[in-house]
Design a protein around this motif. Structure first.
Motif, PDB file in Angstrom:
ATOM      1  N   UNK A 104       2.274   7.220  -6.687  1.00 58.06           N
ATOM      2  CA  UNK A 104       1.297   8.141  -7.268  1.00 58.06           C
ATOM      3  C   UNK A 104      -0.166   7.939  -6.938  1.00 58.06           C
ATOM      4  N   UNK A 105      -0.530   6.850  -6.236  1.00 58.74           N
ATOM      5  CA  UNK A 105      -1.942   6.673  -5.876  1.00 58.74           C
ATOM      6  C   UNK A 105      -2.307   7.734  -4.834  1.00 58.74           C
ATOM      7  N   UNK A 106      -3.305   8.537  -5.136  1.00 56.92           N
ATOM      8  CA  UNK A 106      -3.589   9.689  -4.274  1.00 56.92           C
ATOM      9  C   UNK A 106      -4.604   9.387  -3.175  1.00 56.92           C
ATOM     10  N   UNK A 107      -5.346   8.297  -3.298  1.00 56.75           N
ATOM     11  CA  UNK A 107      -6.361   8.015  -2.275  1.00 56.75           C
ATOM     12  C   UNK A 107      -6.667   6.530  -2.197  1.00 56.75           C
ATOM     13  N   UNK A 108      -7.512   6.127  -1.246  1.00 58.11           N
ATOM     14  CA  UNK A 108      -7.840   4.712  -1.050  1.00 58.11           C
ATOM     15  C   UNK A 108      -8.397   4.043  -2.312  1.00 58.11           C
ATOM     16  N   UNK A 132      -7.594   0.196  -6.891  1.00 55.22           N
ATOM     17  CA  UNK A 132      -7.516  -0.131  -8.313  1.00 55.22           C
ATOM     18  C   UNK A 132      -6.147  -0.705  -8.689  1.00 55.22           C
ATOM     19  N   UNK A 133      -5.097  -0.205  -8.040  1.00 56.93           N
ATOM     20  CA  UNK A 133      -3.755  -0.633  -8.431  1.00 56.93           C
ATOM     21  C   UNK A 133      -3.286  -1.896  -7.711  1.00 56.93           C
ATOM     22  N   UNK A 134      -3.802  -2.161  -6.504  1.00 60.35           N
ATOM     23  CA  UNK A 134      -3.284  -3.303  -5.729  1.00 60.35           C
ATOM     24  C   UNK A 134      -4.317  -4.399  -5.478  1.00 60.35           C
ATOM     25  N   UNK A 146       0.849  -1.193   0.000  1.00 62.13           N
ATOM     26  CA  UNK A 146       0.000   0.000   0.000  1.00 62.13           C
ATOM     27  C   UNK A 146       0.887   1.246   0.000  1.00 62.13           C
ATOM     28  N   UNK A 147       1.934   1.237   0.838  1.00 67.85           N
ATOM     29  CA  UNK A 147       2.842   2.401   0.896  1.00 67.85           C
ATOM     30  C   UNK A 147       3.509   2.632  -0.460  1.00 67.85           C
ATOM     31  N   UNK A 156      -2.875   4.496   6.350  1.00 64.62           N
ATOM     32  CA  UNK A 156      -1.552   4.418   5.704  1.00 64.62           C
ATOM     33  C   UNK A 156      -1.433   5.483   4.610  1.00 64.62           C
ATOM     34  N   UNK A 157      -2.506   5.663   3.835  1.00 60.75           N
ATOM     35  CA  UNK A 157      -2.480   6.691   2.782  1.00 60.75           C
ATOM     36  C   UNK A 157      -2.290   8.070   3.412  1.00 60.75           C
ATOM     37  N   UNK A 158      -3.048   8.340   4.495  1.00 64.86           N
ATOM     38  CA  UNK A 158      -2.956   9.647   5.150  1.00 64.86           C
ATOM     39  C   UNK A 158      -1.554   9.886   5.694  1.00 64.86           C
ATOM     40  N   UNK A 159      -0.996   8.864   6.340  1.00 68.99           N
ATOM     41  CA  UNK A 159       0.342   9.016   6.924  1.00 68.99           C
ATOM     42  C   UNK A 159       1.403   9.227   5.845  1.00 68.99           C
ATOM     43  N   UNK A 160       1.331   8.408   4.792  1.00 75.49           N
ATOM     44  CA  UNK A 160       2.352   8.483   3.733  1.00 75.49           C
ATOM     45  C   UNK A 160       2.288   9.825   3.008  1.00 75.49           C
ATOM     46  N   UNK A 161       1.073  10.362   2.847  1.00 71.97           N
ATOM     47  CA  UNK A 161       0.934  11.627   2.131  1.00 71.97           C
ATOM     48  C   UNK A 161       0.994  12.848   3.045  1.00 71.97           C
ATOM     49  N   UNK A 162       0.958  12.608   4.343  1.00 68.74           N
ATOM     50  CA  UNK A 162       0.979  13.720   5.281  1.00 68.74           C
ATOM     51  C   UNK A 162      -0.318  14.517   5.282  1.00 68.74           C
TER      52      UNK A 162
END
Lengths: 100, 468
Positions: B395-399, B404-406, B388-389, B425-431
């Motif tokens: 480049x995946x911007x959201x859940x 779609x990619x994973x 996920x990270x 995880x998305x929120x943390x990785x993107x800040x």
């Protein structure tokens, strides 16, 4: 891994992979299997690892089994029935293999 | 096709009380539920246990036995109870459900969603192995079948349900190898300001009683545990963790995980209700007004599905929603609704204030929002936190893009088990914040249904509509 506090009062007979199992009327297939010492209900389609019931309330879908020929049924929300034949769900990555 | 005034999804405390109240004001009511008997998960099988297994009723305790009265009132209310019904599609004035492999449609002037909570997933390395279960799952086995763990049992996590289950298992004659608490020490200090409100709610005295019982039983308790992981390939063999400056490894036949409950959002999400991140409860919840009205017209939601308040709060919220529906359909004057709601409103507020202490003390530990790379986040499609990270970094911007990619969240559970973790995880990785990050888009069917049942469904529409 599990035991019954008392023997089933109203017995229901079913099978898992051909093995006879005695269940309590009204309980779920997942409960009956766990009480009978069966902990590997399926293999995942991705890695083939074994899975067992996890949430018991219909949310996680890890207890999917084949019942009387129908696949992908949630064992934890399906009540036991007399004569029910339950099979483990094995990884079917290649659909072409299904008909042999 | 039948039309009812009020269709309720879920026959737990909120749904049962709402149905009884609405019937009392003359509304036609149908209650749909997946189980064979009313009660929800909290009072699961309470009628059967009371009738057939009095000794099990005694060991489950008074709070469980309380559900009997709700079920009795519900049974005589005249509400139609559609049991073993799997609701898979919702519209503002109707729904579709599967029952005995046949699809049915039900029209309703109002829909009340009372689908309750699911347990907060506890993604640690190895949590997918047979031999790992949730506390709620183990409790359901006890309630509905009188089946209890045997062998070396380890309970890990935090929250009221974990201690309650421990007490119930001890009462049933089980031995508990250890209780592993994942409450960081700092949480006790943070929770202190909320202590006075909790004292008035009754939660605290119950909790203290449970803990004392546990200690006097000689159960080994580990505190401030972190870095939890399950060892074992084909079956869980041990729970490993850090506690008190040591690495601990507990051999176990059954590892029971629990870190609280979160709203089951599938139905409210599928209907397009606005959801907000609740930073106090650390979960997404549908936005509602004080009566349970959602952002979608004619759709209400109450009980734990609308935000965690517990079973007693759900009763009061269910009653308030029923009064509001009765008002909106002309069965009650506004003044009457308000008069009838004062007692429930007061008790609901008191119960909710008392919960703040529990929310702070038992907030999930930070490591659960940010699991180690090797942890399977998506149990169905076996996608790891690391994957996920990577998806987010590439480049995946959201859940939904991660999905779609994973394929994360694309399996049969439809994101129930991974949704919160993936957003975290998305929120943390993107800040970014959880609110900014959002959640998966949930689409019907809410649960997988056979294609044959769908094909055989009688759809009530004109051919012209289809052509358009």
């Amino acid at each position: 891994m599990f035991r019954r506090l008392s023997d089933p009062e109203k017995k229901v007979r079913m099978t898992f992979e051909g093995q006879d199992i005695t269940a309590q009327e009204g309980e779920s297939v997942a409960a009956a299997l766990l009480a009978a010492g069966i902990t590997h209900l399926r293999q995942t389609p991705v890695s083939g690892h074994p899975r067992a019931p996890y949430c018991m309330m219909g949310a996680c879908f890890d207890c999917l089994v084949n019942i009387d020929g129908v696949s992908n049924l949630q064992a934890c929300v399906t009540p036991v029935r007399e004569g029910m034949s339950v099979h483990s769900q094995v990884a079917e990555k290649d659909l072409l293999h299904e008909d042999g | 096709m039948k039309t009812v005034d009020l269709a309720i999804v879920g026959a737990g405390p909120a749904g049962m009380v709402a149905a009884s109240e609405a019937r009392g004001h003359g509304l036609s009511v149908a209650v749909l539920d997946e189980q064979e008997a009313p009660g929800g998960q909290i009072y699961r099988a309470v009628e059967a246990v009371a009738a057939q297994a009095p000794e099990r009723l005694a060991l489950l305790g008074e709070d469980y036995a309380h559900g009997r009265r709700l079920a009795e009132n519900f049974r005589v209310s005249g509400a139609e109870h559609i049991d073993r019904a799997l609701v898979w599609q919702l519209e503002p004035n109707g729904l579709w459900y599967l029952r005995d492999e046949v699809c049915h449609e039900l029209k309703a002037n109002r829909i009340l969603l009372a689908s309750g909570a699911i347990e907060r997933p506890v993604p640690i390395p190895g949590w997918t192995r047979p031999g790992v279960m949730t506390a709620g799952g183990v409790q359901i086995l006890l309630k509905s079948s009188g089946v209890v763990p045997d062998g070396r049992v380890v309970l890990a996590g935090n929250g009221p349900l974990l201690y309650l289950l421990a007490a119930q298992l001890l009462a049933a004659g089980c031995r508990i190898g250890a209780l592993v608490e994942t409450v960081p020490y700092a949480r006790y200090l943070e929770a202190v300001p909320h202590l006075p409100a909790a004292l008035g709610s009754g939660y605290l005295s119950k909790g203290v009683r449970l803990l004392r019982h546990l200690r006097s039983s000689g159960t080994r308790i580990y505190r401030n545990a972190r870095d939890l992981r399950v060892e074992g390939e084909q079956h869980a063999e041990a729970l490993c963790f850090h506690a008190g400056g040591h690495e601990v490894r507990l051999d176990s036949d059954l590892i029971v995980l629990h870190e609280g409950v979160i709203p089951n959002q599938q139905l409210t999400r599928a209907l397009g209700c606005v959801h907000r991140w609740d930073d106090g409860q650390k979960c997404f919840r549908p936005e509602t007004d004080e009566w349970g009205n959602t952002s979608v017209e004619d759709v209400l939601t109450v009980g734990d599905g609308a935000g965690i308040g517990g079973a007693l709060a759900a009763e009061h919220a269910g009653r308030l929603a029923a009064l509001e529906v009765a008002r909106s359909l002309g069965y009650l004057q506004t003044r009457e609704r308000d008069r009838l709601s004062t007692s429930s409103r007061r008790q609901l507020n008191k119960l909710l204030q008392g919960r703040r202490f529990l929310e702070v003390l038992y907030a999930p530990p930070e490591e659960r929002q940010s699991p180690p790379d090797e942890t399977l986040v998506c149990r169905c499609e076996e996608v790891t936190a690391g994957q996920v990270r990577t998806a987010v970094r590439t480049g995946c911007t959201g859940p939904n893009q991660v999905k779609a990619f994973t394929r994360c969240g694309m399996g049969p559970c439809q994101g129930r088990m991974c949704g919160n973790t993936v957003s975290a995880i998305v929120a943390e990785t993107q800040g970014i914040t959880m609110e900014e990050c959002g959640y998966y888009r949930i689409r019907p069917p809410i649960k997988p249904i056979p294609l044959a049942a769908l094909a055989a469904a009688e759809v009530d529409c004109e051919l012209d509509d289809v052509a358009q």
